[in-house]
Write an enzyme that holds these catalytic residues in place. Structure first.
Site, PDB file in Angstrom:
ATOM      1  N   ARG A 168      -0.615   7.268   1.874  1.00 44.03           N
ATOM      2  CA  ARG A 168      -0.478   7.453   3.330  1.00 44.03           C
ATOM      3  C   ARG A 168      -0.443   8.940   3.727  1.00 44.03           C
ATOM      4  O   ARG A 168       0.254   9.334   4.662  1.00 44.03           O
ATOM      5  CB  ARG A 168       0.792   6.771   3.870  1.00 44.03           C
ATOM      6  CG  ARG A 168       0.832   5.254   3.750  1.00 44.03           C
ATOM      7  CD  ARG A 168      -0.200   4.600   4.650  1.00 44.03           C
ATOM      8  NE  ARG A 168      -0.023   3.155   4.765  1.00 44.03           N
ATOM      9  CZ  ARG A 168      -0.516   2.249   3.936  1.00 44.03           C
ATOM     10  NH1 ARG A 168      -1.233   2.640   2.886  1.00 44.03           N
ATOM     11  NH2 ARG A 168      -0.335   0.958   4.150  1.00 44.03           N
ATOM     12  N   SER A 241       2.908  -1.306   9.752  1.00 43.01           N
ATOM     13  CA  SER A 241       4.145  -0.841   9.114  1.00 43.01           C
ATOM     14  C   SER A 241       4.695   0.357   9.870  1.00 43.01           C
ATOM     15  O   SER A 241       3.974   1.329  10.090  1.00 43.01           O
ATOM     16  CB  SER A 241       3.880  -0.403   7.675  1.00 43.01           C
ATOM     17  OG  SER A 241       3.320  -1.459   6.939  1.00 43.01           O
ATOM     18  N   GLU A 336       5.832   5.864   9.470  1.00 43.52           N
ATOM     19  CA  GLU A 336       4.443   5.919   9.054  1.00 43.52           C
ATOM     20  C   GLU A 336       3.518   6.333  10.196  1.00 43.52           C
ATOM     21  O   GLU A 336       2.645   7.161   9.998  1.00 43.52           O
ATOM     22  CB  GLU A 336       4.027   4.555   8.487  1.00 43.52           C
ATOM     23  CG  GLU A 336       2.749   4.637   7.704  1.00 43.52           C
ATOM     24  CD  GLU A 336       1.920   3.392   7.862  1.00 43.52           C
ATOM     25  OE1 GLU A 336       1.280   3.011   6.903  1.00 43.52           O
ATOM     26  OE2 GLU A 336       1.903   2.803   8.943  1.00 43.52           O
TER      27      GLU A 336
HETATM   28  N1  EPU Z   1       9.224  -8.177   2.170  1.00 41.82           N
HETATM   29  C1  EPU Z   1      10.481  -8.498   2.656  1.00 41.82           C
HETATM   30  N2  EPU Z   1      10.609  -8.854   3.956  1.00 41.82           N
HETATM   31  C2  EPU Z   1       9.537  -8.928   4.797  1.00 41.82           C
HETATM   32  C3  EPU Z   1       8.253  -8.628   4.303  1.00 41.82           C
HETATM   33  C4  EPU Z   1       8.107  -8.221   2.982  1.00 41.82           C
HETATM   34  O1  EPU Z   1      11.467  -8.439   1.927  1.00 41.82           O
HETATM   35  O2  EPU Z   1       9.736  -9.262   5.977  1.00 41.82           O
HETATM   36  C5  EPU Z   1       9.106  -7.730   0.759  1.00 41.82           C
HETATM   37  C6  EPU Z   1       8.607  -8.842  -0.141  1.00 41.82           C
HETATM   38  O3  EPU Z   1       9.370  -8.801  -1.318  1.00 41.82           O
HETATM   39  C7  EPU Z   1       7.192  -8.457  -0.453  1.00 41.82           C
HETATM   40  C8  EPU Z   1       7.241  -6.960  -0.375  1.00 41.82           C
HETATM   41  O4  EPU Z   1       8.195  -6.675   0.659  1.00 41.82           O
HETATM   42  O5  EPU Z   1       6.822  -8.884  -1.716  1.00 41.82           O
HETATM   43  C9  EPU Z   1       5.912  -6.327  -0.011  1.00 41.82           C
HETATM   44  O6  EPU Z   1       5.449  -6.861   1.220  1.00 41.82           O
HETATM   45  P1  EPU Z   1       3.931  -6.723   1.680  1.00 41.82           P
HETATM   46  O7  EPU Z   1       3.018  -7.276   0.643  1.00 41.82           O
HETATM   47  O8  EPU Z   1       3.803  -7.276   3.051  1.00 41.82           O
HETATM   48  O9  EPU Z   1       3.655  -5.171   1.677  1.00 41.82           O
HETATM   49  P2  EPU Z   1       4.458  -3.925   2.290  1.00 41.82           P
HETATM   50  O10 EPU Z   1       4.805  -3.033   1.163  1.00 41.82           O
HETATM   51  O11 EPU Z   1       5.553  -4.328   3.201  1.00 41.82           O
HETATM   52  C10 EPU Z   1       2.282  -2.515   2.475  1.00 41.82           C
HETATM   53  C11 EPU Z   1       1.595  -1.650   3.486  1.00 41.82           C
HETATM   54  C12 EPU Z   1       0.859  -2.519   4.502  1.00 41.82           C
HETATM   55  C13 EPU Z   1      -0.143  -3.394   3.778  1.00 41.82           C
HETATM   56  C14 EPU Z   1       0.601  -4.234   2.760  1.00 41.82           C
HETATM   57  C15 EPU Z   1      -0.319  -5.084   1.917  1.00 41.82           C
HETATM   58  C16 EPU Z   1       2.944   0.363   3.658  1.00 41.82           C
HETATM   59  C17 EPU Z   1       3.895   1.150   4.490  1.00 41.82           C
HETATM   60  N3  EPU Z   1       2.561  -0.796   4.165  1.00 41.82           N
HETATM   61  O12 EPU Z   1       3.306  -3.234   3.154  1.00 41.82           O
HETATM   62  O13 EPU Z   1       0.157  -1.654   5.390  1.00 41.82           O
HETATM   63  O14 EPU Z   1      -0.847  -4.243   4.669  1.00 41.82           O
HETATM   64  O15 EPU Z   1       1.329  -3.360   1.857  1.00 41.82           O
HETATM   65  O16 EPU Z   1      -0.970  -4.270   1.010  1.00 41.82           O
HETATM   66  O17 EPU Z   1       2.551   0.810   2.576  1.00 41.82           O
HETATM   67  C18 EPU Z   1       0.276  -0.508   7.469  1.00 41.82           C
HETATM   68  O18 EPU Z   1       0.165   0.518   6.827  1.00 41.82           O
HETATM   69  O19 EPU Z   1       0.382  -0.501   8.718  1.00 41.82           O
HETATM   70  C19 EPU Z   1       0.291  -1.778   6.770  1.00 41.82           C
HETATM   71  C20 EPU Z   1       0.445  -2.946   7.392  1.00 41.82           C
END
Ligand code: EPU
Length: 340
Positions: A168, A241, A336
């Protein structure tokens, strides 16, 4: 042909940010051709004012009006620059829609962008925060960025190495007043190994009944996951995010995991990446709402505007979330999106 740019005073930005918060720009320039940027930026409306480049506004929060010049690139077009049979060099202009480019690449039978399906925003915005999702990052397929450099007052072509990409992050994010991205060059392949390892991707493909996936199938799986997990900005204002996933040392990650069993931890280039969504959810914020500002009940990392929130209200909620995560876990979350 009309003028290669339009310049509007006191322009409303409500429809130009996906949080859908009210804000105005002292000046707004819509630029159809990068060749006029030098002329535009020399005008008194631009000169000595701060500048903000805005694509679809899907990664920005306006907490107030912007007393400067907003530049929106509206140049469009996608072309193949070179094709060696195995890989194709593609150039897309900044004003193209990102997901439109992903779809175009799949129609051409090219892979490399499928995991980045359905990310809101323009092509020109994609390098700024090195968009990433479902195990892929833009920097893996990007070859060069064409930009106007305000320091040199000239158009330049930056190789991937010169863009300073990491999670990012890029030079464009570090020096937002300096660069206006005008086009992006990508190297896409006809036959590349697909990335299926991110949690949920294989399961989604299985649900779709696919056992020998193509890039199109992976794209479809990612779209299905995103539609299910992330609130649609066309329905409820948000910027994806709101915080980055924090990166900590191996030792700190181990300590936190011991104290908080279940905390998801992932490998990162320089340490371990924690799940900000998990930290926020554990502080009780998921689904929280106060007036128009809230935390999505679908995903704890996404702040939402239920309709009437101002950017200042959303920002103040973000501060409270940040303080509670700091207090409970000793972790400082970094926003972010760009905060104005
Ligand atoms: N989780 C929770 N609560 C929630 C949602 C997720 O505890 O409400 C935990 C779960 O354990 C899950 C983990 O968080 O396994 C990861 O969740 P997710 O796969 O949704 O990914 P993220 O790390 O929250 C990142 C990116 C997203 C991208 C997703 C999928 C960042 C800041 N965000 O989110 O990017 O779509 O991975 O690859 O790195 C964005 O940048 O705007 C964005 C949406």
């Amino acid at each position: 042909m009309g003028s290669p740019y339009t310049l509007i005073a006191n322009a409303p930005l409500d429809r130009r940010n996906t949080f859908r918060v009210p804000a105005r720009a002292a000046w707004l320039a819509e630029v159809y051709a990068p060749a006029v940027l030098a002329e535009l930026l020399a005008k008194p409306e631009a000169n000595s004012r701060s500048m903000l480049v805005l694509g679809e506004g899907s990664n920005v929060l306006f907490t107030r009006d912007f007393d400067g010049l907003v530049v929106a690139m509206t140049n469009r077009g996608i072309e193949m620059l070179a094709d060696d049979g195995e890989s194709v060099r593609v150039r897309a202009r900044a004003g193209e829609d990102w997901h439109g480019l992903v779809r175009w690449s799949l129609v051409q039978g090219l892979c490399g962008l499928e995991n980045l399906s359905l990310i809101p925003g323009t092509v020109g915005a994609a390098p700024i925060q090195n968009i990433g999702a479902y195990g892929a990052e833009l920097s893996e397929t990007l070859e060069a960025v064409e930009a106007f450099d305000r320091h040199a007052n000239a158009s330049v072509r930056l190789t991937r190495e010169q863009c300073g990409f990491s999670y990012r992050q890029s030079i464009f994010k570090q020096q937002p007043e300096r660069w206006i991205i005008t086009a992006v060059e990508l190297r896409l392949r006809r036959n590349a190994p697909l990335k299926l390892d991110y949690a949920g991707v294989r399961e989604e493909l299985a649900t779709m009944g696919v056992n020998a996936p193509t890039a199109k199938d992976v794209s479809e799986a990612v779209c299905r996951l995103r539609r299910r997990k992330l609130p649609d900005p066309a329905v409820i204002g948000n910027a994806g995010s709101f915080f980055k996933n924090p990166i900590v040392s191996n030792a700190q990650a181990a300590e936190l995991q011991a104290a908080h069993p279940g905390l998801p931890v992932f490998n990162a280039p320089d340490g371990r990446k924690l799940s900000a969504a998990w930290l926020i959810e554990r502080c009780g914020w998921k689904g929280f709402r106060e007036g128009g500002a809230g935390v999505s009940d679908q995903h704890a990392l996404v702040l939402v505007n239920h309709g009437k929130a101002t950017g200042a209200q959303i920002w103040s909620l973000a501060q409270r979330i940040r303080e509670s995560v700091q207090e409970k876990f000793g972790i400082r979350l970094e926003p972010e999106p760009r905060i104005i």
